[in-house]
Write an enzyme that holds these catalytic residues in place. Structure first.
Site, PDB file in Angstrom:
ATOM      1  N   VAL A 395       0.819  -1.216   0.000  1.00 43.11           N
ATOM      2  CA  VAL A 395       0.000   0.000   0.000  1.00 43.11           C
ATOM      3  C   VAL A 395       0.855   1.271   0.000  1.00 43.11           C
ATOM      4  CG1 VAL A 395      -2.016  -1.114   1.000  1.00 43.11           C
ATOM      5  CG2 VAL A 395      -0.368  -0.068   2.523  1.00 43.11           C
ATOM      6  N   CYS A 396       2.002   1.237  -0.658  1.00 46.79           N
ATOM      7  CA  CYS A 396       2.893   2.401  -0.773  1.00 46.79           C
ATOM      8  C   CYS A 396       3.268   2.968   0.597  1.00 46.79           C
ATOM      9  CB  CYS A 396       2.267   3.492  -1.635  1.00 46.79           C
ATOM     10  SG  CYS A 396       2.197   3.052  -3.382  1.00 46.79           S
TER      11      CYS A 396
END
Length: 833
Positions: A395-396
């Site tokens: 999720v970055c």
């Protein structure tokens, strides 16, 4: 609000969706992070606006251009009002997204005469982490260090008081919803006030403002720079903003680039000169033509949002209520054996003493009843089919995911070296997931969405009739011999000293052998031949330590070290490409291990290679042969059953001087196709070598009878030593049973702690077993005695080869199938052929 009130409110929202927005009923958006799918009324309003008006380039005096300018400036003012920011204290720069706003700040600071230093929070989004590549120095922090700024290395071209530091952190983690105090900005400024340097703060508000208000009413405590994305709030348009505190505007004076519309005059011919616009900061930073239609849509989105929901505060309460409901729903899911179906990484939302609250995000993973992780890719496929939009993976948020999953930096780099990439389906490595499942709630989410999602996880992943959890076998069945694992040793560098595994530590078993066993070697600089104790017995004095906390393989030397050398040398456990040069021996006559050509990765560090060369007195380089190679970067087991293992007990104990038995099978033969395909690293013949203490005791009796000194199990350099309990492992007292020496010759399979291993044949021995593993001195024993008692077909054997055998259809629902381990004290069950 009370539950009753919320039930009424949710019913009204659902009715709104059914009557006015049927397009929103499917799919259910559980990961729009507060993003509202395109409401029909907004799109209709936007279409009407586009057909009723003509919007021109604002850098003109035409009627269409002036209409664009008026709409842009009105919307700019509305954005400031949305965040309670006084136009006298703040300016808004429209950008493509939050990342573009971050880049604007980084560009400006990079252009400063002395550059800048950078501090960023562990929970930062990848876009904030990337700023460190532009900084002179960078530091990742978990909790603010308000005792004072870190002591950066003083650059020779920087004078005292000239330093500029940027501190960045998220208002809310986009990974798990944790929130951080907005007061940090003021605290950082106060702490830097006495240092003579300047500090600026950058707040990533993108996740927070999606469902919660942000109040910038006090410019003295507000961040210098705030970035956000409007699509996370409204769903449309795709647009972002950088909100700048006017006291921080001077940092943009050093920015070099300029684009169309940001300058009053440009000279290009005999002189190169330009005059930037000065009245407003946004005039200098909004390069080129602005996304006019997106800005017009933003104003419409604000209108629709307020009509639908009243205020952002009401949305915040609604989303928080739904997140609580989701959290409790997932937490309540239990398998039939009592194990939790979900491992939740978001904070306990019932902790009401947490003054900051939590964002409407629940990050989790799913486990089977026996502890195995459900692959993220498989979960996402099924969720998509069922109409749920969730996000899986990193999720970055590299720092947040690593912290939640307990992934050390060296493990993440090793995963990368093993082929893992963002978005790949190989999302469980080394018994750990590489990412999370993130479910986010927003303004258009409803209680029925949450209940459906919980019911989905319950239906497909909860096991009501779950079997009992895996129990490691440390007590023997009554019908089997009393054998246990007495010790586990790995040899990270081929032919060097061993690393003894702690008794209470579970050690990973990989297809190619025990983790970290014989992954490195020393290569002769001239020939590329792997060095061996047979020729260089001092290698045993090179003693490795696996430092998992530091992510290092540390090697010391047990003999006299030249004064010019360090006491030890370290290399990363991760397979870091920066440490290696080209395959210098990758030619017709390349590196050789046990007569076999290989292609290894050689270290280029002069310090590392000098250490090994000087302590051994041999010109050599350190090389690595990590798992997962192809071609000459891959080796296979050569172990096989020997004739003395097939001829019965009488053939296993030949008398000295007896006639040799029938010839052994040719060296190239293998008893099975499986053995021929079993991968190994730099071990001689097989993945794992086993020694039985009952056999060692029989050997030592023969050695002592001949007047020799007994030998320890260490001389055989086994990975696993098994034997009767003796002083019982883990404090148990077991009745010792008589074991037959060399019984391992007849074992076909072995179960250690419940894991299956295939016996691959006896281990052929050479005079390397005569090297004392403590001193490096050569002796005659035990080879002389073995040549009289364990010689078959002219060859000497002691110990047994084996490899992990998960079976044709391993039960991947068990954690132990995903991450098989053994440890000292595990019970050993042999199967006789």
């Amino acid at each position: 609000m009370t539950d009753t009130t919320w039930s009424s409110y949710n019913a009204s929202v659902e009715a709104l969706r059914d009557e006015e927005y049927p397009m929103l009923k499917e799919p259910v958006y559980l990961d729009h992070a507060g993003t509202t799918p395109y409401p029909k009324s907004l799109m209709d309003a936007f279409a009407r606006e586009m057909t009723a008006n003509l919007f021109g380039n604002p850098h003109s005096a035409s009627a269409s251009s002036q209409l664009s300018t008026a709409r842009i400036e009105d919307t700019r003012l509305r954005v400031l009002q949305w965040f309670n920011a006084d136009p006298d204290d703040f300016d808004v720069i429209f950008v493509a997204n939050a990342t573009a706003g971050i880049k604007l700040v980084a560009e400006a600071l990079r252009s400063a005469p002395a550059g800048f230093d950078y501090m960023y929070h562990q929970a930062c989004h990848t876009s904030l982490v990337g700023v460190r590549e532009e900084a002179r120095n960078s530091h990742c922090f978990v909790d603010p260090e308000f005792e004072g700024p870190p002591v950066w290395g003083r650059s020779p071209d920087r004078t005292p008081g000239e330093g500029v530091t940027l501190v960045a952190y998220p208002a809310q983690s986009n990974m798990d919803g944790q929130r951080f105090p907005l007061t940090w900005s003021a605290q950082f400024r106060q702490q830097w006030a006495t240092t003579g340097g300047r500090v600026y703060t950058l707040l990533d508000a993108a996740a927070l403002v999606a469902t919660s208000p942000l109040d910038l009413g006090n410019s003295e405590t507000a961040p210098d720079f705030t970035v956000l994305s409007f699509y996370k709030i409204f769903g449309f348009p795709d647009l972002g903003a950088l909100i700048v505190r006017r006291q921080a505007e001077p940092i943009f004076d050093a920015r070099k680039y300029f684009g169309g519309g940001t300058v009053d005059m440009v000279v290009c011919q005999r002189e190169q000169w330009h005059a930037p616009k000065r009245q407003f900061l946004h005039e200098r930073l909004e390069d080129g033509t602005l996304p006019i239609h997106s800005i017009v849509a933003l104003s419409l989105a604000m209108d629709v949002y307020c009509r639908l929901f009243g205020s952002i505060r009401r949305v915040a309460q609604h989303a928080s209520y739904l997140a609580d409901r989701l959290y409790e729903g997932l937490r309540s899911l239990k398998h039939g054996n009592g194990a939790s179906a979900c491992s939740i990484y978001s904070r306990d939302r019932s902790a009401h003493n947490h003054t900051l609250g939590f964002g409407p995000v629940v990050a989790f993973n799913i486990r089977s009843s026996l502890g195995a992780w459900v692959p993220l890719a498989e979960f996402e496929k099924l969720a998509t089919l069922k109409g749920f939009h969730v996000r899986t993976g990193g999720v970055c948020n590299p720092g947040g995911v690593a912290s939640a999953l307990g992934l050390e930096p060296w493990e993440m780099k090793n995963n990368f070296s093993s082929g893992f990439r963002c978005g790949s389906e190989n999302d469980i490595i080394g018994g750990k997931p590489t990412g999370v499942i993130r479910a986010s709630l927003g303004a258009m989410s409803t209680a029925s969405d949450v209940d459906r999602f919980v019911a989905f996880v319950d239906e497909f992943y909860r096991e009501p009739n779950a079997p009992a959890s895996f129990v490691r076998k440390t007590t023997p069945p009554r019908t089997f011999s009393n054998l246990y694992v007495r010790s586990i040793t790995v040899y990270p560098i081929k032919s060097c000293g061993g690393y003894k595994v702690q008794d209470d530590r579970e050690w990973e078993v990989r297809p190619e052998g025990l983790a970290w066993d014989r992954e490195w070697c020393l290569l002769h600089r001239g020939t590329g031949q792997a060095l061996s104790q047979k020729r260089h017995p001092k290698m045993v004095l090179l003693r490795p330590t696996l430092d998992f906390d530091g992510g290092q393989l540390r090697v010391t030397f047990g003999g006299d070290i030249p004064s010019h050398l360090p006491k030890y040398i370290s290399v990363p456990l991760s397979n870091n490409p920066a440490m290696f040069g080209p395959a210098v021996f990758d030619r017709l006559v390349s590196s050789r291990v046990c007569g076999e050509e290989i292609s290894a990765q050689t270290y280029t560090s002069p310090e590392v290679n000098r250490f090994f060369s000087d302590v051994l007195g041999v010109p050599c380089v350190l090389a690595r042969f990590p798992p997962g190679g192809q071609g000459r970067s891959m080796r296979h087991s050569k172990a096989r059953l020997q004739k003395h293992q097939m001829l019965g007990p009488a053939a296993r104990t030949p008398l000295p001087g007896s006639f040799p038995g029938p010839p052994s099978p040719p060296e190239s033969e293998s008893d099975t196709e499986e053995a021929a395909q079993r991968r190994i690293l730099l071990s001689n013949e097989s993945p794992i070598l086993l020694v039985n203490t009952c056999s060692l005791a029989a050997l030592n009796r023969d050695v002592a009878a001949a007047g020799g000194a007994e030998v320890s199990a260490a001389v055989f350099r086994a990975n696993v030593v098994v034997g009767p309990a003796g002083a019982a492992p883990h404090g148990r007292q077991q009745q010792q049973q008589q074991q037959s020496p060399y019984a391992e010759d007849g074992w076909a399979r072995l179960r250690i702690g419940g894991h299956e291993f295939r016996m691959l044949g006896s281990c052929r021995r050479c005079h390397m077993i005569c090297v004392d593993q403590g001193t490096g001195e050569r002796r005659e024993e035990p080879f002389v005695t073995l040549s009289k008692t364990r010689r078959f077909d002219g060859k000497v054997f002691f110990g047994a080869h084996m490899g992990h055998s998960p079976g044709p259809c391993p039960d991947t629902a068990r954690r132990e199938a995903q991450f098989p381990t053994i440890r000292v004290g595990d019970f050993v069950e042999p199967d006789v052929a």
